[in-house]
Design an enzyme around this catalytic site. Structure first.
Site, short mmCIF file in Angstrom:
data_model
loop_
_atom_site.label_atom_id
_atom_site.label_comp_id
_atom_site.label_asym_id
_atom_site.label_seq_id
_atom_site.Cartn_x
_atom_site.Cartn_y
_atom_site.Cartn_z
N LYS A 1 -3.91 -4.07 -2.45
CA LYS A 1 -3.14 -2.88 -1.87
C LYS A 1 -2.81 -2.25 -3.34
O LYS A 1 -2.96 -0.86 -3.36
CB LYS A 1 -1.91 -3.34 -1.22
N THR A 2 -2.09 -2.62 -4.28
CA THR A 2 -1.50 -1.91 -5.35
C THR A 2 -2.62 -1.12 -6.11
O THR A 2 -2.62 0.08 -6.41
CB THR A 2 -0.65 -2.77 -6.30
N GLU B 1 1.36 2.60 -0.85
CA GLU B 1 1.13 1.50 -0.45
C GLU B 1 1.82 0.54 0.56
O GLU B 1 3.20 1.20 0.92
CB GLU B 1 1.49 0.36 -1.93
#
Length: 467
Positions: free
Chosen positions: A125-126, A169
């Site tokens: 995700k990041t 995010e």
């Protein structure tokens, strides 16, 4: 929590807002964006940090330590999910009858007036959020963004942009990402994690199904067509109004990578869109997983109408985020890398990348399991993933907010590994001494985990320099 479910940005701008736990990655990002919009912000956290210093420089009133008087004349309180119910400031806010808002809800309000994209998934995700942000910046769109990590080139985790797009995010760990209701979303992959919140895989798929249902009418979904978990999710989706774009290596995907080259310090591939060759994806970050993350960002940027060549240029300029295979330094040919990986799949991918970087050298890992619940659930899988390393030092479990579970410790992982390849060593001081004594030129030392193992990078580099 507040009984009022929604505030406009105009409403929020009139309030004095206090953050409890403002130093965290998610909380500090929201505070940073609000400060840029001219909001009156105060906040507290348990200890000093560079993040707090930065917020103070932007105009926030910052308190070290939690005390009821820190609230001052605040009219609203935003809390981190890590804040305990017994927190003095939270109790004072309840006594005053102040609106108490969850972090995710506050971020949703900031996103509400933009074309928003939420990046979700068990892993990646990041990095994917940061890649999409950099790609859109390269295309001249200046998005707002809120990321759970710091972009290396920008030196920040959040920004209030002049453009109409907001990139965020979306963390599924407690289901709070259902508040975002984005215009579009990315789902990188899905598997069981956060076992303190999700009892089984079905519960994970259920929350991701709800997440897809929360995308605005007529929006879009970018999803990895190669991932088994994503394909399970796709079978559950009943909506017909969504534009769904699949990405991956498989020929059935709308966006594909092939002719993949994995270099020790970078990666490259050819990108195609619905069978049309678009160009080359050249990354300064290593690993096939990052090519897939980059492809997800490319697909979402395309859905947003960004120019393809500029997006590829932006992705080529991406140099990573803090704590994601971050090179802390190199001394006498020994590289020290720090990574946030704390799930067996992430450990496997990170070690594969580290082995490619080390080439003929060895990979020596210092792994700190994160949470007792995760250690208990995945001890066997951790032992299998860590076997990729040449040697592993196991620190004791980092509890986070959990209480110890009887019989659960890092020894569960160590017992399932080759005793010639692992040592349980709860003392960080001893770990630093031993890993430095062991390391030779060409080796990679990897500090791995979501806890305070990241603090060992500098002491290791200093000890290597003093040998």
């Amino acid at each position: 929590m507040s009984t009022q479910t929604n505030y406009s940005l105009t409403d929020l701008a009139k309030l004095k807002i206090h953050f409890i736990g403002v130093g965290g990655a998610g909380m500090s990002g929201i505070a940073r964006i609000m400060l840029a919009k001219g909001f009156s912000i105060s906040g507290s956290d348990k200890s000093e940090s560079a993040m707090l210093t930065s917020l103070k420089a932007l105009g926030a009133e910052i308190f070290i330590g939690h005390a009821s008087q820190n609230l001052g004349d605040a009219q609203m309180v935003i809390i981190s999910s890590a804040i305990n119910e017994s927190n003095a400031e939270l109790l004072a806010a309840k006594a005053k009858g102040l609106p108490i808002i969850a972090r995710a809800t506050a971020l949703a309000w900031l996103m509400s007036e933009s074309t928003s994209v939420a990046i979700a998934g068990t892993h990646g995700k990041t990095t994917t959020t940061a890649m999409l942000t950099v790609a859109l910046q390269s295309a001249g769109l200046d998005p707002s963004f809120a990321i759970g990590g710091t972009i290396n080139t920008a030196g920040t985790n959040a920004h209030s942009g002049t453009g109409t797009i907001f990139v965020a995010e979306a963390d599924e760990s407690d289901g709070s990402f259902l508040a975002y209701k984005p215009t579009g979303a990315i789902v990188t992959n899905i598997e069981l994690d956060h076992v303190d919140h999700f009892p089984n895989e079905d519960a994970v798929f259920a929350v991701f199904e709800q997440f897809v249902s929360s995308i605005k009418q007529g929006g879009f979904l970018v999803a990895c067509g190669d991932d088994a978990g994503v394909n399970n999710l796709l079978k559950r989706i009943k909506r017909t109004d969504l534009q769904i774009y699949l990405y991956g290596k498989g020929t059935s995907n709308d966006f594909r990578i092939d002719k993949i080259h994995l270099a020790p310090k970078g990666s490259s591939s050819v990108v195609s869109s619905t069978g049309r060759k678009v160009g080359e994806l050249n990354l300064a970050v290593a690993g096939e997983h990052n090519l897939l993350n980059g492809l997800a960002a490319f697909a979402a940027a395309s859905a947003l109408g960004a120019a393809e060549t500029k997006v590829l240029d932006g992705l080529a300029s991406f140099t990573g985020t803090k704590r994601r295979f971050e090179l802390k330094g190199e001394v006498d040919g020994v590289k020290v890398i720090d990574d946030y990986g704390h799930h067996p799949t992430e450990v496997n991918v990170t070690l594969t990348t580290a082995k490619n970087l080390a080439q003929a050298g060895r990979v020596i890992v210092i792994f700190q399991p994160h949470r007792y619940s995760r250690t208990a659930a995945f001890a066997t899988q951790f032992s299998t993933s860590l076997a990729l390393a040449d040697f592993t030092y196991l620190l004791e479990v980092y509890a986070a907010s959990e209480k110890p579970l009887p019989g659960v410790s890092s020894l569960l992982i160590a017992k399932a590994m080759n005793p010639q390849q692992v040592k349980f060593e709860p003392s960080m001081i001893e770990v630093v001494n031993e890993v430095v004594a062991m390391a030779k030129s060409g080796d990679v030392i990897l500090t791995l985990g979501a806890g305070d193992v990241s603090s060992l990078g500098e002491p290791i580099l200093q000890a290597l320099a003093n040998r």
